[in-house]
Design a protein around this motif. Structure first.
Motif, mmCIF file in Angstrom:
data_model
loop_
_atom_site.group_PDB
_atom_site.id
_atom_site.type_symbol
_atom_site.label_atom_id
_atom_site.label_comp_id
_atom_site.label_asym_id
_atom_site.label_seq_id
_atom_site.Cartn_x
_atom_site.Cartn_y
_atom_site.Cartn_z
ATOM 1 N N GLY A 195 0.797 -1.219 0.000
ATOM 2 C CA GLY A 195 0.000 0.000 0.000
ATOM 3 C C GLY A 195 0.826 1.264 0.000
ATOM 4 O O GLY A 195 0.278 2.361 -0.156
ATOM 5 N N ALA A 196 2.135 1.130 0.186
ATOM 6 C CA ALA A 196 2.985 2.319 0.281
ATOM 7 C C ALA A 196 3.712 2.634 -1.024
ATOM 8 O O ALA A 196 4.458 3.614 -1.092
ATOM 9 C CB ALA A 196 4.005 2.123 1.405
ATOM 10 N N ILE A 197 3.510 1.822 -2.079
ATOM 11 C CA ILE A 197 4.188 2.042 -3.358
ATOM 12 C C ILE A 197 3.204 2.703 -4.325
ATOM 13 O O ILE A 197 2.118 2.164 -4.563
ATOM 14 C CB ILE A 197 4.690 0.718 -3.967
ATOM 15 N N PRO A 198 3.534 3.860 -4.897
ATOM 16 C CA PRO A 198 2.647 4.483 -5.884
ATOM 17 C C PRO A 198 2.381 3.521 -7.047
ATOM 18 O O PRO A 198 3.280 2.813 -7.495
ATOM 19 C CB PRO A 198 3.439 5.713 -6.352
ATOM 20 N N SER A 199 1.143 3.484 -7.521
ATOM 21 C CA SER A 199 0.759 2.501 -8.537
ATOM 22 C C SER A 199 1.603 2.613 -9.800
ATOM 23 O O SER A 199 1.925 1.609 -10.431
ATOM 24 C CB SER A 199 -0.732 2.647 -8.872
ATOM 25 N N GLU A 200 1.997 3.852 -10.159
ATOM 26 C CA GLU A 200 2.765 4.028 -11.394
ATOM 27 C C GLU A 200 4.198 3.505 -11.280
ATOM 28 O O GLU A 200 4.887 3.325 -12.294
ATOM 29 C CB GLU A 200 2.792 5.505 -11.812
#
Length: 446
Positions: A195-200
């Motif tokens: 949940g802490a990694i930006p989707s892009e």
């Protein structure tokens, strides 16, 4: 020193010859069987250090051999040989007690890795069990004793594992312990909060990228799968993965390979995958937020970590342990805990579980006088453990009740973002300043 002895079971002469030659070059003796009956006879006659069995045999299935070994020779690691692409078969084998699997056509490097892991596992299983003073899983309660037994058993497997439990209950600690007790302990343990990694950036973070593959990619970069090579990749809050990334993760699991961003070449990866979430993953599947096929790949075995309220008898031990740690870091003596204060802690619901206990004790350690922690230092709301629902008759006031709800929501958001306050504020729809104010008001931040 005696050579290890392996039992290989397959009805295809070419496969038997390949396995015999490969293991012979590894200085391993072999006995061969072409059907279930021959295999069971050999198992009754010899002690084997490992077993490799095909799934489909003329007089039955390899699963029956896996189950027989689990019952009669539990210290013999057994791995399944399956047809290419038949992952469902492999999952059935893992659930029956096989520690790993290899697919046909057999990749010799993968086979050698599997055999070496099996032999290490066999040696570890034959060592006498001794108390482990370094065990980070604290407690004497029945749920914790059961958890320890499950951890020891699951550490022997290579199966994907889903660790379920509430926020703050210690899922990453359990994952680390499984890694430390397994055959991959000398290789990396790589935890990642999905949940802490930006989707892009997810694909690049997980699989790596090549220089020039996108703006800012100034050099080749390995991904998390490559960083965990030979070891364990722990995906915390896996339910937060976007659907597009779930598809790519599923392929990586099925193919045991990843494709870095900016290349068409897949790279083989050798990791054990552990995942966790505080959410109900089956419910996420039912509501369309998590892919069912990925759920089945990850949820080969589920391990539930009990919440702190289900093991209240462990709270005094954990309290003293955590206070000793705080005191050691500060270079002072550990404070005592007044009996009425310990009673309050033992009767508190701990919606934030162990993480909340740590925060409460850290604050109390700072605030206490005369090196004794009292009721006023821990500042608990009156929410005793009386069942699954809050007992409203025990709430001192509406304000206390609402503060408790807010504390739980804040703690959960912080857990989900690995205590990244900016991300937690965004998740809660608050400004960073507002989040800081609420944390101070509720005693969650000094």
């Amino acid at each position: 020193m005696n050579k290890p002895l392996a039992l290989i079971i397959d009805d295809e002469p070419d496969i038997l010859e390949l396995l015999d030659l490969t293991l012979g070059r590894m200085n391993i003796q072999t006995r061969s069987a072409t059907n279930v009956a021959q295999a069971l006879e050999l198992l009754n006659q010899h002690h084997f250090d490992l077993c490799l069995t095909d799934m489909r045999l003329p007089d039955g299935e390899g699963l029956s051999i896996v189950r027989h070994i689990q019952q009669h020779c539990p210290n013999t690691p057994v791995a399944m040989i399956t047809a290419y692409g038949s992952l469902e078969t492999a999952i059935s084998a893992l659930k029956s007690g096989a520690f790993d699997f290899v697919t046909k056509p057999v990749d010799l490097q993968r086979l050698r890795e599997l055999v070496n892991s099996a032999l290490r596992l066999n040696r570890d299983m034959e060592k006498p069990a001794t108390p482990d003073d370094d065990d980070p899983i604290l407690g004497i309660s029945p749920p914790i004793q059961q958890l320890r037994k499950q951890i020891a058993k699951l550490a022997r497997s290579e199966a994907p594992l889903y660790i379920s439990g509430e926020s703050g209950s210690g899922k990453e600690l359990v994952a680390r312990r499984i890694h430390e007790l397994g055959t991959r302990a000398c290789h990396p343990f790589v935890p990642v909060n999905c949940g802490a990694i930006p989707s892009e950036l997810m694909e690049s973070e997980f699989f790596g990228h090549r220089k020039g593959s996108f703006t800012g990619a100034v050099a080749d970069k390995p991904g998390l799968f490559q960083a965990a090579a030979g070891g364990t990749l722990f995906l915390d809050e896996v339910a937060d993965l976007p659907l597009a990334m779930q598809v790519k993760l599923l392929r990586a699991i099925q193919e045991k390979a990843v494709r870095p961003v900016g290349t068409q070449q897949e790279e083989p990866v050798n990791v054990r995958l552990l995942c966790a979430t505080h959410k109900d993953l089956a419910l996420e599947v039912a509501e369309g937020r998590f892919r069912q096929d990925l759920f089945y790949r990850l949820n080969v075995i589920e391990l539930r970590v009990p919440p702190l309220r289900e093991r209240r008898e462990d709270i005094p031990m954990m309290t003293h342990f955590l206070l000793r740690q705080l005191a050691k870091r500060a270079g002072v003596d550990a404070p005592a805990v007044h009996p009425s204060c310990m009673e309050q802690l033992s009767n508190y619901r701990f919606p934030g579980n162990v993480r909340e206990l740590e925060n409460i004790l850290e604050r109390a350690f700072t605030l206490c006088e005369n090196n004794v922690i009292t009721d006023s230092d821990i500042q608990l709301t009156a929410t005793p453990v009386t069942g699954d629902d809050t007992d409203l008759t025990q709430i001192d006031s509406l304000e206390d009740f609402l503060d408790d709800i807010e504390r739980k929501a804040l703690t959960q958001a912080l857990e989900e973002t690995r205590w990244n306050k900016t991300a937690a504020a965004r998740r809660l729809g608050l400004t960073f300043r507002s989040l800081r104010y609420r944390l101070k008001k509720l005693g969650l931040e000094d």
